[in-house]
Scaffold this motif. Structure first.
Motif, mmCIF file in Angstrom:
data_model
loop_
_atom_site.group_PDB
_atom_site.id
_atom_site.type_symbol
_atom_site.label_atom_id
_atom_site.label_comp_id
_atom_site.label_asym_id
_atom_site.label_seq_id
_atom_site.Cartn_x
_atom_site.Cartn_y
_atom_site.Cartn_z
ATOM 1 N N THR A 1 0.851 -1.189 0.000
ATOM 2 C CA THR A 1 0.000 0.000 0.000
ATOM 3 C C THR A 1 0.887 1.239 0.000
ATOM 4 O O THR A 1 2.103 1.148 0.115
ATOM 5 C CB THR A 1 -0.913 0.037 1.249
ATOM 6 O OG1 THR A 1 -0.096 0.287 2.406
ATOM 7 C CG2 THR A 1 -1.696 -1.260 1.412
ATOM 8 N N LYS A 2 0.261 2.400 -0.070
ATOM 9 C CA LYS A 2 1.006 3.659 -0.023
ATOM 10 C C LYS A 2 1.745 3.812 1.298
ATOM 11 O O LYS A 2 2.739 4.522 1.375
ATOM 12 C CB LYS A 2 0.044 4.848 -0.188
ATOM 13 C CG LYS A 2 -0.590 4.926 -1.557
ATOM 14 C CD LYS A 2 -1.565 6.089 -1.617
ATOM 15 C CE LYS A 2 -2.296 6.103 -2.931
ATOM 16 N NZ LYS A 2 -3.248 7.221 -3.033
ATOM 17 N N GLU B 1 4.591 6.155 -0.404
ATOM 18 C CA GLU B 1 4.035 7.454 -0.767
ATOM 19 C C GLU B 1 5.056 8.571 -0.549
ATOM 20 O O GLU B 1 5.220 9.453 -1.398
ATOM 21 C CB GLU B 1 2.772 7.732 0.049
ATOM 22 C CG GLU B 1 2.050 8.997 -0.354
ATOM 23 C CD GLU B 1 0.690 9.113 0.283
ATOM 24 O OE1 GLU B 1 -0.228 9.568 -0.411
ATOM 25 O OE2 GLU B 1 0.527 8.733 1.467
ATOM 26 N N ASP C 1 4.593 9.380 -9.607
ATOM 27 C CA ASP C 1 3.176 9.177 -9.299
ATOM 28 C C ASP C 1 3.044 7.939 -8.421
ATOM 29 O O ASP C 1 3.376 6.833 -8.850
ATOM 30 C CB ASP C 1 2.378 9.004 -10.587
ATOM 31 C CG ASP C 1 0.894 8.843 -10.316
ATOM 32 O OD1 ASP C 1 0.505 7.809 -9.728
ATOM 33 O OD2 ASP C 1 0.117 9.735 -10.694
ATOM 34 N N ASN D 1 0.496 6.240 -7.420
ATOM 35 C CA ASN D 1 -0.428 5.200 -7.881
ATOM 36 C C ASN D 1 0.185 4.321 -8.964
ATOM 37 O O ASN D 1 -0.030 3.110 -8.967
ATOM 38 C CB ASN D 1 -1.740 5.829 -8.348
ATOM 39 C CG ASN D 1 -2.492 6.451 -7.196
ATOM 40 O OD1 ASN D 1 -2.637 5.842 -6.139
ATOM 41 N ND2 ASN D 1 -2.949 7.678 -7.377
ATOM 42 N N GLU D 2 0.969 4.929 -9.848
ATOM 43 C CA GLU D 2 1.651 4.145 -10.875
ATOM 44 C C GLU D 2 2.701 3.230 -10.228
ATOM 45 O O GLU D 2 2.823 2.063 -10.591
ATOM 46 C CB GLU D 2 2.348 5.067 -11.886
ATOM 47 C CG GLU D 2 1.405 5.750 -12.832
ATOM 48 C CD GLU D 2 2.141 6.653 -13.815
ATOM 49 O OE1 GLU D 2 3.309 6.378 -14.125
ATOM 50 O OE2 GLU D 2 1.515 7.626 -14.254
ATOM 51 N N SER E 1 0.958 0.348 -8.425
ATOM 52 C CA SER E 1 0.520 -0.671 -9.389
ATOM 53 C C SER E 1 1.694 -1.544 -9.829
ATOM 54 O O SER E 1 1.574 -2.761 -9.909
ATOM 55 C CB SER E 1 -0.117 -0.023 -10.611
ATOM 56 O OG SER E 1 -1.305 0.612 -10.259
#
Length: 63
Positions: free
Chosen positions: A5-6, A43, A52, A54-55, A58
């Motif tokens: 997770t972040k 993060e 980024d 989120n990238e 993923s």
């Protein structure tokens, strides 16, 4: 296998998915062994390196 997770620290990512090291190095995280990097969240690391989150998230979870 645990999902990243972040809020997962770089140190935990390297323990959960050691294969993530080259991908992190590729985006500019060159001090993976530094004590501060070990405690940094994904993060935070993404923000410091202008990536980024989120990238990156993923990419880490796709491994």
């Amino acid at each position: 296998m645990a999902e990243i997770t972040k809020d997962t620290t770089i140190g935990d990512i390297l323990q959960i998915k050691p294969e993530a090291a080259p991908a992190l190095l590729e985006i500019g995280m060159h001090c993976l062994g530094c004590p501060s990097a070990q405690m940094e969240t994904l993060e935070q690391a993404a923000a410091v390196h202008g990536i980024d989150v989120n990238e990156l998230l993923s990419k880490m979870n796709a491994m």
